[in-house]
Scaffold this motif. Sequence first.
Motif, mmCIF file in Angstrom:
data_model
loop_
_atom_site.group_PDB
_atom_site.id
_atom_site.type_symbol
_atom_site.label_atom_id
_atom_site.label_comp_id
_atom_site.label_asym_id
_atom_site.label_seq_id
_atom_site.Cartn_x
_atom_site.Cartn_y
_atom_site.Cartn_z
ATOM 1 N N VAL A 75 -8.917 -4.920 5.079
ATOM 2 C CA VAL A 75 -9.417 -3.732 5.782
ATOM 3 C C VAL A 75 -8.984 -3.788 7.238
ATOM 4 C CG1 VAL A 75 -11.444 -2.391 6.423
ATOM 5 C CG2 VAL A 75 -11.405 -3.615 4.237
ATOM 6 N N ILE A 76 -8.386 -2.713 7.692
ATOM 7 C CA ILE A 76 -7.973 -2.572 9.085
ATOM 8 C C ILE A 76 -9.028 -1.730 9.799
ATOM 9 C CG2 ILE A 76 -6.230 -1.559 10.599
ATOM 10 C CD1 ILE A 76 -4.231 -2.088 8.221
ATOM 11 N N PHE A 77 -9.524 -2.239 10.918
ATOM 12 C CA PHE A 77 -10.562 -1.547 11.682
ATOM 13 C C PHE A 77 -9.937 -0.771 12.844
ATOM 14 C CE2 PHE A 77 -13.083 -4.358 9.238
ATOM 15 C CZ PHE A 77 -14.386 -3.886 9.258
ATOM 16 N N PRO A 78 -10.555 0.342 13.240
ATOM 17 C CA PRO A 78 -10.023 1.141 14.356
ATOM 18 C C PRO A 78 -9.900 0.301 15.630
ATOM 19 C CG PRO A 78 -11.782 2.323 13.229
ATOM 20 C CD PRO A 78 -11.780 0.934 12.677
ATOM 21 N N GLY A 79 -8.773 0.442 16.299
ATOM 22 C CA GLY A 79 -8.569 -0.242 17.561
ATOM 23 C C GLY A 79 -8.203 -1.705 17.445
ATOM 24 N N SER A 80 -8.138 -2.249 16.232
ATOM 25 C CA SER A 80 -7.825 -3.672 16.037
ATOM 26 C C SER A 80 -6.333 -3.834 15.738
ATOM 27 C CB SER A 80 -8.637 -4.255 14.881
ATOM 28 O OG SER A 80 -10.010 -4.243 15.181
ATOM 29 N N LEU A 81 -5.712 -4.790 16.415
ATOM 30 C CA LEU A 81 -4.292 -5.065 16.207
ATOM 31 C C LEU A 81 -4.085 -5.704 14.839
ATOM 32 C CD1 LEU A 81 -1.556 -4.901 17.728
ATOM 33 C CD2 LEU A 81 -1.911 -7.318 18.334
ATOM 34 N N PHE A 82 -3.104 -5.239 14.109
ATOM 35 C CA PHE A 82 -2.859 -5.745 12.757
ATOM 36 C C PHE A 82 -1.372 -5.675 12.443
ATOM 37 C CE2 PHE A 82 -2.855 -1.207 12.253
ATOM 38 C CZ PHE A 82 -1.841 -0.993 11.337
ATOM 39 N N SER A 83 -0.997 -6.376 11.395
ATOM 40 C CA SER A 83 0.315 -6.220 10.776
ATOM 41 C C SER A 83 0.204 -6.662 9.332
ATOM 42 C CB SER A 83 1.387 -7.034 11.508
ATOM 43 O OG SER A 83 1.103 -8.418 11.422
ATOM 44 N N TYR A 84 1.057 -6.111 8.479
ATOM 45 C CA TYR A 84 1.123 -6.574 7.095
ATOM 46 C C TYR A 84 2.536 -6.380 6.581
ATOM 47 C CZ TYR A 84 -0.015 -1.592 6.092
ATOM 48 O OH TYR A 84 -0.057 -0.218 6.053
ATOM 49 N N GLN A 85 2.916 -7.256 5.641
ATOM 50 C CA GLN A 85 4.312 -7.301 5.214
ATOM 51 C C GLN A 85 4.413 -7.643 3.742
ATOM 52 O OE1 GLN A 85 6.700 -10.004 7.485
ATOM 53 N NE2 GLN A 85 8.635 -9.197 6.696
ATOM 54 N N ALA A 86 5.280 -6.917 3.025
ATOM 55 C CA ALA A 86 5.519 -7.191 1.616
ATOM 56 C C ALA A 86 6.307 -8.492 1.464
ATOM 57 C CB ALA A 86 6.294 -6.040 0.980
ATOM 58 N N ASP A 87 6.026 -9.226 0.410
ATOM 59 C CA ASP A 87 6.755 -10.456 0.125
ATOM 60 C C ASP A 87 8.230 -10.136 -0.152
ATOM 61 O OD1 ASP A 87 6.390 -13.444 -0.592
ATOM 62 O OD2 ASP A 87 7.508 -12.630 -2.295
ATOM 63 N N VAL A 88 9.106 -11.048 0.224
ATOM 64 C CA VAL A 88 10.538 -10.820 0.047
ATOM 65 C C VAL A 88 10.940 -10.932 -1.422
ATOM 66 C CG1 VAL A 88 12.840 -11.690 0.627
ATOM 67 C CG2 VAL A 88 11.066 -11.599 2.389
ATOM 68 N N GLN A 89 10.324 -11.886 -2.146
ATOM 69 C CA GLN A 89 10.688 -12.111 -3.530
ATOM 70 C C GLN A 89 9.892 -11.239 -4.501
ATOM 71 O OE1 GLN A 89 13.239 -14.044 -4.289
ATOM 72 N NE2 GLN A 89 13.529 -14.532 -2.114
ATOM 73 N N ASN A 90 8.617 -11.016 -4.203
ATOM 74 C CA ASN A 90 7.721 -10.316 -5.120
ATOM 75 C C ASN A 90 6.880 -9.308 -4.337
ATOM 76 O OD1 ASN A 90 6.251 -9.619 -7.419
ATOM 77 N ND2 ASN A 90 4.827 -11.345 -7.215
ATOM 78 N N PRO A 91 7.484 -8.236 -3.861
ATOM 79 C CA PRO A 91 6.752 -7.286 -2.995
ATOM 80 C C PRO A 91 5.567 -6.659 -3.710
ATOM 81 C CG PRO A 91 8.826 -6.333 -3.738
ATOM 82 C CD PRO A 91 8.857 -7.777 -4.138
ATOM 83 N N TRP A 92 4.518 -6.479 -2.945
ATOM 84 C CA TRP A 92 3.282 -5.972 -3.548
ATOM 85 C C TRP A 92 3.355 -4.492 -3.899
ATOM 86 C CZ3 TRP A 92 -0.098 -7.536 1.255
ATOM 87 C CH2 TRP A 92 0.377 -6.898 2.402
ATOM 88 N N TYR A 93 2.487 -4.118 -4.831
ATOM 89 C CA TYR A 93 2.176 -2.719 -5.136
ATOM 90 C C TYR A 93 0.717 -2.557 -4.770
ATOM 91 C CZ TYR A 93 2.072 1.799 -7.527
ATOM 92 O OH TYR A 93 1.977 3.138 -7.807
ATOM 93 N N TYR A 94 0.402 -1.629 -3.854
ATOM 94 C CA TYR A 94 -0.983 -1.524 -3.412
ATOM 95 C C TYR A 94 -1.443 -0.077 -3.348
ATOM 96 C CZ TYR A 94 1.531 -1.363 1.149
ATOM 97 O OH TYR A 94 2.394 -1.083 2.177
ATOM 98 N N ALA A 95 -2.759 0.062 -3.323
ATOM 99 C CA ALA A 95 -3.387 1.369 -3.131
ATOM 100 C C ALA A 95 -4.152 1.334 -1.825
ATOM 101 C CB ALA A 95 -4.329 1.696 -4.290
ATOM 102 N N TRP A 96 -4.326 2.502 -1.217
ATOM 103 C CA TRP A 96 -5.000 2.529 0.076
ATOM 104 C C TRP A 96 -5.824 3.795 0.239
ATOM 105 C CZ3 TRP A 96 0.324 3.011 -0.486
ATOM 106 C CH2 TRP A 96 0.866 4.255 -0.196
#
Length: 288
Positions: A75-96
Amino acid sequence: MSMIPEHYDFYAGFNLLPEEQDLAVLFSGEGKPFPGHKIGPSVHDYYLIHTVLAGEGSFQSSTVTQQCRKGDTFVIFPGSLFSYQADVQNPWYYAWVALQGTGVSGLLSDIGITKERPLLHTENISELHRLYERTRLCFKQSAYPRLESLEASGWTRLLLHHFGQDNLALLPARPKELPEIIDRQIDQAIRWISLQFHQQISIDHMAATLGYHRAHLSKAFKQKTGLSPKQYLLKMRMDKAKSLLSGTLTIDQVASSVGFNDALYFSRQFRKFSGMSPSEYRSLLWQE
């Protein structure tokens, strides 16, 4: 298949009228980004929840850095610094789903999600996926965006409930000052009477529904309120009747509004309670 750059798959729905004050869904979607696809470091002005449905990736905020796999939610909160990255070998499938509103922070906290602990895990992701999809599909861009928004907030509340049910260990510990079970049951009985005093309430039925013998419930109820359930119900009805008598309803209408089918019986009970008839009480009010 719908596709945008840097994604193999990408499906999204957007709310045209996110007016709910406590919880409004801004948009919802799902997708599979390319290997190594990265978002951030960035900040958002809304809450953004992701659940990994397959594959892997990493999530980083000011408080955590974690590799995420199938069943993980971040969960990303308002005003909070974040980053996220798909794996190079097995990239994720996600819902948001993206949320805003005055009640979102409290709802997240209630199910154990905070800025300091923005991650959780769920085993039954098929149900989560269904709820994400139902939320996304609300936004048909129809002539009734208000109804779409209301439906989406409903599905999202079910999503949050599912998170909480699957992560009971993360829920905030019960504060010591919270009442014991019987006290909570008495609070439920009080609320029951407060909301249903205009109906024909059976104290026996109420006690059975709450899981107590009438005598036991009545004793505990009187210890807490100083009145028996029957006395409390009568007081609630008479207090409401006094309020209604200040208006323009007839005596019969007031009696019916506070749970009395017989206006004469209501008048006798009102006199016992207040020392005067409903008509006398109304005349006294109008003299003031």
